[in-house]
Motif scaffolding. Structure first.
Motif, PDB file in Angstrom:
ATOM      1  N   ALA A 196      -2.323  -8.879   3.459  1.00 20.85           N
ATOM      2  CA  ALA A 196      -1.367  -9.980   3.310  1.00 20.85           C
ATOM      3  C   ALA A 196      -1.943 -11.317   3.727  1.00 20.85           C
ATOM      4  CB  ALA A 196      -0.099  -9.679   4.100  1.00 20.85           C
ATOM      5  N   ASP A 197      -2.881 -11.314   4.678  1.00 22.19           N
ATOM      6  CA  ASP A 197      -3.435 -12.593   5.130  1.00 22.19           C
ATOM      7  C   ASP A 197      -4.607 -13.060   4.281  1.00 22.19           C
ATOM      8  OD1 ASP A 197      -5.475 -10.910   5.968  1.00 22.19           O
ATOM      9  OD2 ASP A 197      -5.085 -11.161   8.113  1.00 22.19           O
ATOM     10  N   GLY A 198      -4.876 -12.368   3.178  1.00 24.76           N
ATOM     11  CA  GLY A 198      -5.904 -12.807   2.241  1.00 24.76           C
ATOM     12  C   GLY A 198      -7.306 -12.369   2.578  1.00 24.76           C
ATOM     13  N   ARG A 199      -7.512 -11.629   3.647  1.00 28.05           N
ATOM     14  CA  ARG A 199      -8.848 -11.153   4.005  1.00 28.05           C
ATOM     15  C   ARG A 199      -9.419 -10.311   2.875  1.00 28.05           C
ATOM     16  NH1 ARG A 199     -11.384  -6.531   5.605  1.00 28.05           N
ATOM     17  NH2 ARG A 199     -12.636  -6.432   7.521  1.00 28.05           N
ATOM     18  N   ASP A 200     -10.654 -10.585   2.471  1.00 28.10           N
ATOM     19  CA  ASP A 200     -11.301  -9.795   1.443  1.00 28.10           C
ATOM     20  C   ASP A 200     -11.584  -8.384   1.946  1.00 28.10           C
ATOM     21  OD1 ASP A 200     -11.440 -11.534  -0.806  1.00 28.10           O
ATOM     22  OD2 ASP A 200     -13.054 -12.659   0.170  1.00 28.10           O
ATOM     23  N   ALA A 201     -11.813  -7.481   1.013  1.00 26.08           N
ATOM     24  CA  ALA A 201     -12.051  -6.083   1.349  1.00 26.08           C
ATOM     25  C   ALA A 201     -13.481  -5.874   1.830  1.00 26.08           C
ATOM     26  CB  ALA A 201     -11.781  -5.200   0.138  1.00 26.08           C
ATOM     27  N   ASP A 202     -13.651  -4.872   2.680  1.00 26.38           N
ATOM     28  CA  ASP A 202     -14.958  -4.400   3.118  1.00 26.38           C
ATOM     29  C   ASP A 202     -14.870  -2.879   3.206  1.00 26.38           C
ATOM     30  OD1 ASP A 202     -13.540  -3.882   5.440  1.00 26.38           O
ATOM     31  OD2 ASP A 202     -14.932  -4.920   6.778  1.00 26.38           O
ATOM     32  N   PRO A 203     -15.945  -2.186   3.574  1.00 21.29           N
ATOM     33  CA  PRO A 203     -15.869  -0.720   3.600  1.00 21.29           C
ATOM     34  C   PRO A 203     -14.765  -0.170   4.489  1.00 21.29           C
ATOM     35  CG  PRO A 203     -18.160  -1.413   3.623  1.00 21.29           C
ATOM     36  CD  PRO A 203     -17.337  -2.659   3.765  1.00 21.29           C
ATOM     37  N   PHE A 204     -14.441  -0.846   5.585  1.00 15.62           N
ATOM     38  CA  PHE A 204     -13.418  -0.316   6.486  1.00 15.62           C
ATOM     39  C   PHE A 204     -12.011  -0.513   5.922  1.00 15.62           C
ATOM     40  CE2 PHE A 204     -17.107  -1.219   9.188  1.00 15.62           C
ATOM     41  CZ  PHE A 204     -17.326   0.064   9.651  1.00 15.62           C
ATOM     42  N   SER A 205     -11.762  -1.627   5.258  1.00 16.39           N
ATOM     43  CA  SER A 205     -10.438  -1.790   4.646  1.00 16.39           C
ATOM     44  C   SER A 205     -10.282  -0.895   3.425  1.00 16.39           C
ATOM     45  CB  SER A 205     -10.175  -3.257   4.291  1.00 16.39           C
ATOM     46  OG  SER A 205     -11.026  -3.706   3.263  1.00 16.39           O
ATOM     47  N   LEU A 206     -11.395  -0.449   2.812  1.00 13.02           N
ATOM     48  CA  LEU A 206     -11.289   0.549   1.744  1.00 13.02           C
ATOM     49  C   LEU A 206     -10.740   1.863   2.281  1.00 13.02           C
ATOM     50  CD1 LEU A 206     -14.621   0.008  -0.244  1.00 13.02           C
ATOM     51  CD2 LEU A 206     -12.331  -0.804  -0.848  1.00 13.02           C
ATOM     52  N   LEU A 207     -11.077   2.188   3.534  1.00 14.49           N
ATOM     53  CA  LEU A 207     -10.526   3.398   4.155  1.00 14.49           C
ATOM     54  C   LEU A 207      -9.011   3.300   4.291  1.00 14.49           C
ATOM     55  CD1 LEU A 207     -13.194   4.011   6.950  1.00 14.49           C
ATOM     56  CD2 LEU A 207     -12.986   5.207   4.759  1.00 14.49           C
ATOM     57  N   LEU A 208      -8.507   2.090   4.466  1.00 19.61           N
ATOM     58  CA  LEU A 208      -7.062   1.853   4.476  1.00 19.61           C
ATOM     59  C   LEU A 208      -6.487   1.924   3.062  1.00 19.61           C
ATOM     60  CD1 LEU A 208      -4.344   0.760   5.731  1.00 19.61           C
ATOM     61  CD2 LEU A 208      -5.293  -1.537   5.329  1.00 19.61           C
ATOM     62  N   ALA A 209      -7.174   1.308   2.105  1.00 17.29           N
ATOM     63  CA  ALA A 209      -6.627   1.156   0.753  1.00 17.29           C
ATOM     64  C   ALA A 209      -6.321   2.481   0.081  1.00 17.29           C
ATOM     65  CB  ALA A 209      -7.594   0.332  -0.109  1.00 17.29           C
ATOM     66  N   VAL A 210      -7.127   3.512   0.344  1.00 14.61           N
ATOM     67  CA  VAL A 210      -6.906   4.793  -0.342  1.00 14.61           C
ATOM     68  C   VAL A 210      -5.613   5.472   0.109  1.00 14.61           C
ATOM     69  CG1 VAL A 210      -9.366   5.174  -0.749  1.00 14.61           C
ATOM     70  CG2 VAL A 210      -8.300   6.112   1.314  1.00 14.61           C
ATOM     71  N   ASP A 211      -5.014   5.000   1.215  1.00 11.73           N
ATOM     72  CA  ASP A 211      -3.814   5.668   1.746  1.00 11.73           C
ATOM     73  C   ASP A 211      -2.690   4.672   1.998  1.00 11.73           C
ATOM     74  OD1 ASP A 211      -2.529   8.080   2.644  1.00 11.73           O
ATOM     75  OD2 ASP A 211      -2.753   7.366   4.702  1.00 11.73           O
ATOM     76  N   ALA A 212      -2.690   3.553   1.282  1.00 10.79           N
ATOM     77  CA  ALA A 212      -1.730   2.497   1.592  1.00 10.79           C
ATOM     78  C   ALA A 212      -0.635   2.314   0.546  1.00 10.79           C
ATOM     79  CB  ALA A 212      -2.465   1.159   1.790  1.00 10.79           C
ATOM     80  N   LEU A 213      -0.775   2.924  -0.625  1.00  9.52           N
ATOM     81  CA  LEU A 213       0.259   2.792  -1.650  1.00  9.52           C
ATOM     82  C   LEU A 213       1.418   3.744  -1.361  1.00  9.52           C
ATOM     83  CD1 LEU A 213      -2.016   1.250  -3.065  1.00  9.52           C
ATOM     84  CD2 LEU A 213      -1.381   2.412  -5.195  1.00  9.52           C
ATOM     85  N   PRO A 214       2.582   3.504  -1.957  1.00 14.21           N
ATOM     86  CA  PRO A 214       3.642   4.511  -1.875  1.00 14.21           C
ATOM     87  C   PRO A 214       3.126   5.846  -2.396  1.00 14.21           C
ATOM     88  CG  PRO A 214       4.493   2.476  -2.818  1.00 14.21           C
ATOM     89  CD  PRO A 214       3.004   2.310  -2.722  1.00 14.21           C
ATOM     90  N   PRO A 215       3.558   6.964  -1.836  1.00  8.94           N
ATOM     91  CA  PRO A 215       3.026   8.263  -2.254  1.00  8.94           C
ATOM     92  C   PRO A 215       3.431   8.620  -3.678  1.00  8.94           C
ATOM     93  CG  PRO A 215       4.836   8.540  -0.707  1.00  8.94           C
ATOM     94  CD  PRO A 215       4.517   7.078  -0.727  1.00  8.94           C
ATOM     95  N   THR A 216       2.566   9.369  -4.356  1.00 14.06           N
ATOM     96  CA  THR A 216       2.877   9.804  -5.710  1.00 14.06           C
ATOM     97  C   THR A 216       4.104  10.707  -5.750  1.00 14.06           C
ATOM     98  OG1 THR A 216       1.321  11.641  -5.446  1.00 14.06           O
ATOM     99  CG2 THR A 216       0.492   9.639  -6.494  1.00 14.06           C
ATOM    100  N   ALA A 217       4.486  11.287  -4.615  1.00 13.20           N
ATOM    101  CA  ALA A 217       5.706  12.098  -4.575  1.00 13.20           C
ATOM    102  C   ALA A 217       6.917  11.289  -5.007  1.00 13.20           C
ATOM    103  CB  ALA A 217       5.917  12.662  -3.167  1.00 13.20           C
ATOM    104  N   PHE A 218       6.911   9.982  -4.732  1.00 10.53           N
ATOM    105  CA  PHE A 218       8.033   9.136  -5.155  1.00 10.53           C
ATOM    106  C   PHE A 218       8.178   9.167  -6.670  1.00 10.53           C
ATOM    107  CE2 PHE A 218       8.155   5.933  -1.342  1.00 10.53           C
ATOM    108  CZ  PHE A 218       8.335   6.995  -0.472  1.00 10.53           C
ATOM    109  N   ASP A 219       7.022   9.148  -7.383  1.00  8.17           N
ATOM    110  CA  ASP A 219       7.054   9.164  -8.844  1.00  8.17           C
ATOM    111  C   ASP A 219       7.480  10.521  -9.384  1.00  8.17           C
ATOM    112  OD1 ASP A 219       6.606   7.729 -11.318  1.00  8.17           O
ATOM    113  OD2 ASP A 219       4.832   8.976 -11.615  1.00  8.17           O
ATOM    114  N   LEU A 220       7.474  11.527  -8.507  1.00  4.01           N
ATOM    115  CA  LEU A 220       7.989  12.848  -8.871  1.00  4.01           C
ATOM    116  C   LEU A 220       9.463  12.998  -8.500  1.00  4.01           C
ATOM    117  CD1 LEU A 220       4.979  15.056  -7.703  1.00  4.01           C
ATOM    118  CD2 LEU A 220       5.557  14.403 -10.056  1.00  4.01           C
ATOM    119  N   GLY A 221      10.052  11.932  -7.961  1.00  4.39           N
ATOM    120  CA  GLY A 221      11.461  11.973  -7.587  1.00  4.39           C
ATOM    121  C   GLY A 221      11.717  12.519  -6.202  1.00  4.39           C
ATOM    122  N   LEU A 222      10.680  12.631  -5.373  1.00  2.00           N
ATOM    123  CA  LEU A 222      10.817  13.141  -4.007  1.00  2.00           C
ATOM    124  C   LEU A 222      10.606  11.983  -3.040  1.00  2.00           C
ATOM    125  CD1 LEU A 222       8.747  16.423  -4.407  1.00  2.00           C
ATOM    126  CD2 LEU A 222      11.235  16.181  -4.443  1.00  2.00           C
TER     127      LEU A 222
END
Length: 285
Positions: A196-222
């Protein structure tokens, strides 16, 4: 592309401050940390944030700087507050070094409780050759301005709590029907991702990015909390500045568990990270 100009910088941002680890005097390989309440989902701390925190400790403990592959087992839910990370160097080589780490917190009696255990190999992303041979394709995500902010639905993302305020997510409308009570049933989630503060990505924020979206279970209706059991992430290259594109899919929900496969692409159309996790599906009763 329409998005706010960068404000924070790598090394000087909320994410960097909240993933700081402090070497403990007289105890080599041991680091103290404070788990920030700003990265919680419901009452638990986000698994990607924890991975980034442990990733920093391993980077400090190993002779190579960058995570190449990080595998984590989540043993109990982490909560905001003090934590200790104990690392061990398993092997060092010329191009790769391997270590393990445990993140622990404390129960009401002051006893240590292990939250997450990690095995990882580190190298130097800057030293990798440029040769790329891939059949991977860019995710089909609409333009940034045509995607939906996380608060675009009639209510906030269920259980999202504090973490949403620290991310700038723009969800692909095709995978955001759950927010209107109309999940597609395909088990897909795609979004543009920035801090949110505009910081560009680096290898450590990539570790966050892979688990930061809403879960795919939501798209399954769960709907509900989808806790990670195990998460393995591969960092493939250092990302270019700018927003990331994240695509996550699940193909099989069975026995109350589902897998999620993630790809992260940078602004230069490079595949910069991949992951697979096993997660517990939200309880339906």
């Amino acid at each position: 592309m329409s998005h706010a100009a960068a404000q924070a910088t790598i090394g000087d941002s909320e994410f960097d401050r909240d993933t700081t680890v402090v070497p403990r005097a007289g105890e080599p390989g041991v680091y103290d940390a404070e788990l920030s309440a700003g990265w919680t989902i419901i009452a638990a701390v986000n698994g990607g944030y924890l991975l980034a925190l442990v990733g920093r400790a391993l980077s400090a403990a190993l002779p190579h700087p960058d995570p190449f592959t990080v595998s984590a087992h989540y043993l109990s839910a982490s909560v905001p507050g003090p934590a200790v990370i104990r690392t061990e160097v398993v092997r060092t080589g010329r191009t790769l070094s391997t270590g393990q780490a445990s993140l622990l917190q404390f129960d009401e009696n002051g006893a240590e409780v292990e939250r997450i255990r990690v095995l990882a190999s580190y190298g130097d992303l800057s030293a990798l050759p440029d040769d790329v041979r891939t059949t991977a394709a860019l995710p089909d995500i609409p333009a940034y301005e045509d995607c939906l902010a996380a608060d675009a639905g009639p209510a906030p993302i269920p259980g999202s709590s504090e973490i949403v305020d620290r991310l700038r997510l723009r969800l692909d409308p095709a995978t955001a029907g759950w927010a209107l009570g109309k999940p597609s049933g395909k088990g897909e989630m795609r979004a543009w991702f920035e801090l949110a503060d505009g910081r560009d990505a680096d290898p450590f924020s990539l570790l966050l990015a892979v688990d930061a979206l809403p879960p795919t279970a939501f798209d399954l209706g769960l709907m509900g909390w989808t806790p990670t059991v195990e998460l393995t992430t591969h960092i493939r290259r250092r990302p270019a500045p700018g927003p990331l594109r994240v695509s996550i899919t699940t193909r099989n929900l069975a026995g109350g568990f589902l897998e999620e496969d993630a790809e992260v692409w940078d602004s230069a159309d490079h595949l910069v990270a991949q992951s697979r996790q096993l997660a517990r599906a939200p309880r339906t009763a």
